[in-house]
Design a protein around this motif. Structure first.
Motif, PDB file in Angstrom:
ATOM      1  N   PRO A  55     -76.070  61.219  66.349  1.00 60.05           N
ATOM      2  CA  PRO A  55     -75.120  61.701  67.359  1.00 60.05           C
ATOM      3  C   PRO A  55     -75.807  62.375  68.551  1.00 60.05           C
ATOM      4  N   LEU A  56     -76.910  63.058  68.302  1.00 56.51           N
ATOM      5  CA  LEU A  56     -77.651  63.685  69.396  1.00 56.51           C
ATOM      6  C   LEU A  56     -78.238  62.625  70.333  1.00 56.51           C
ATOM      7  N   ILE A  57     -78.805  61.574  69.774  1.00 55.80           N
ATOM      8  CA  ILE A  57     -79.376  60.499  70.585  1.00 55.80           C
ATOM      9  C   ILE A  57     -78.287  59.792  71.383  1.00 55.80           C
ATOM     10  N   VAL A  58     -77.145  59.531  70.760  1.00 55.34           N
ATOM     11  CA  VAL A  58     -76.027  58.881  71.450  1.00 55.34           C
ATOM     12  C   VAL A  58     -75.541  59.743  72.613  1.00 55.34           C
ATOM     13  N   THR A  59     -75.462  61.058  72.403  1.00 51.33           N
ATOM     14  CA  THR A  59     -75.025  61.966  73.454  1.00 51.33           C
ATOM     15  C   THR A  59     -75.997  61.954  74.628  1.00 51.33           C
ATOM     16  N   VAL A  60     -77.289  62.004  74.353  1.00 50.58           N
ATOM     17  CA  VAL A  60     -78.291  62.004  75.420  1.00 50.58           C
ATOM     18  C   VAL A  60     -78.254  60.693  76.198  1.00 50.58           C
ATOM     19  N   VAL A  61     -78.129  59.572  75.502  1.00 43.73           N
ATOM     20  CA  VAL A  61     -78.068  58.271  76.173  1.00 43.73           C
ATOM     21  C   VAL A  61     -76.832  58.193  77.070  1.00 43.73           C
ATOM     22  N   CYS A  62     -75.693  58.647  76.579  1.00 44.97           N
ATOM     23  CA  CYS A  62     -74.463  58.613  77.386  1.00 44.97           C
ATOM     24  C   CYS A  62     -74.564  59.526  78.603  1.00 44.97           C
ATOM     25  N   LEU A  63     -75.187  60.692  78.446  1.00 44.06           N
ATOM     26  CA  LEU A  63     -75.369  61.590  79.597  1.00 44.06           C
ATOM     27  C   LEU A  63     -76.302  60.989  80.634  1.00 44.06           C
ATOM     28  N   ILE A  64     -77.371  60.359  80.197  1.00 45.61           N
ATOM     29  CA  ILE A  64     -78.297  59.724  81.142  1.00 45.61           C
ATOM     30  C   ILE A  64     -77.601  58.597  81.889  1.00 45.61           C
ATOM     31  N   ARG A  65     -76.816  57.796  81.175  1.00 41.51           N
ATOM     32  CA  ARG A  65     -76.065  56.719  81.843  1.00 41.51           C
ATOM     33  C   ARG A  65     -75.059  57.277  82.840  1.00 41.51           C
ATOM     34  N   ALA A  66     -74.374  58.353  82.479  1.00 37.23           N
ATOM     35  CA  ALA A  66     -73.376  58.933  83.379  1.00 37.23           C
ATOM     36  C   ALA A  66     -74.038  59.525  84.618  1.00 37.23           C
ATOM     37  N   TRP A  67     -75.204  60.142  84.458  1.00 32.38           N
ATOM     38  CA  TRP A  67     -75.884  60.738  85.601  1.00 32.38           C
ATOM     39  C   TRP A  67     -76.519  59.694  86.508  1.00 32.38           C
ATOM     40  N   ARG A  69     -75.298  56.647  87.157  1.00 29.20           N
ATOM     41  CA  ARG A  69     -74.292  55.867  87.863  1.00 29.20           C
ATOM     42  C   ARG A  69     -73.781  56.619  89.079  1.00 29.20           C
ATOM     43  N   PRO A  70     -73.520  55.919  90.177  1.00 29.99           N
ATOM     44  CA  PRO A  70     -72.917  56.604  91.323  1.00 29.99           C
ATOM     45  C   PRO A  70     -71.487  57.019  90.998  1.00 29.99           C
ATOM     46  N   SER A  71     -71.105  58.128  91.545  1.00 32.59           N
ATOM     47  CA  SER A  71     -69.768  58.636  91.337  1.00 32.59           C
ATOM     48  C   SER A  71     -68.763  57.833  92.132  1.00 32.59           C
ATOM     49  N   SER A  72     -67.500  57.864  91.735  1.00 31.74           N
ATOM     50  CA  SER A  72     -66.453  57.197  92.496  1.00 31.74           C
ATOM     51  C   SER A  72     -66.163  57.922  93.800  1.00 31.74           C
ATOM     52  N   LYS A  73     -66.697  59.149  93.957  1.00 30.16           N
ATOM     53  CA  LYS A  73     -66.472  59.933  95.172  1.00 30.16           C
ATOM     54  C   LYS A  73     -67.556  59.693  96.203  1.00 30.16           C
ATOM     55  N   GLY A  74     -68.563  58.885  95.878  1.00 29.65           N
ATOM     56  CA  GLY A  74     -69.518  58.511  96.877  1.00 29.65           C
ATOM     57  C   GLY A  74     -70.951  58.916  96.619  1.00 29.65           C
ATOM     58  N   GLY A  75     -71.231  59.933  95.846  1.00 30.35           N
ATOM     59  CA  GLY A  75     -72.593  60.347  95.604  1.00 30.35           C
ATOM     60  C   GLY A  75     -72.946  60.219  94.146  1.00 30.35           C
TER      61      GLY A  75
END
Length: 77
Positions: A55-67, A69-75
């Protein structure tokens, strides 16, 4: 009005389709905690480390993917 419309390439999933992964990670965490508490040696120690690391590895991978990706607000988010 300043309402933000959803982007056309975003697909919505049924609410039921979202729950299997969080439930599986929760059950894996419970198993890891119980195996760490009840089994102090041998295979139980290795199982607890593995079950609590996933679960820790899955959380870190998901956070890295989220960071990354560009936001829908432009940055970047």
């Amino acid at each position: 009005m300043n309402a933000v419309s959803p982007s056309p390439n975003v697909t919505s999933r049924a609410p039921v389709a979202v729950w299997p992964w969080p439930i599986a990670l929760g059950l894996l965490t419970i198993f890891g905690l119980l195996s760490a508490l009840l089994g102090q040696h041998g295979i139980w120690l290795a199982l607890s480390w593995a079950a609590l690391s996933i679960p820790l590895i899955v959380t870190v991978v998901c956070l890295i993917r989220a960071w990354s990706r560009p936001s829908s607000k432009g940055g970047l988010s």
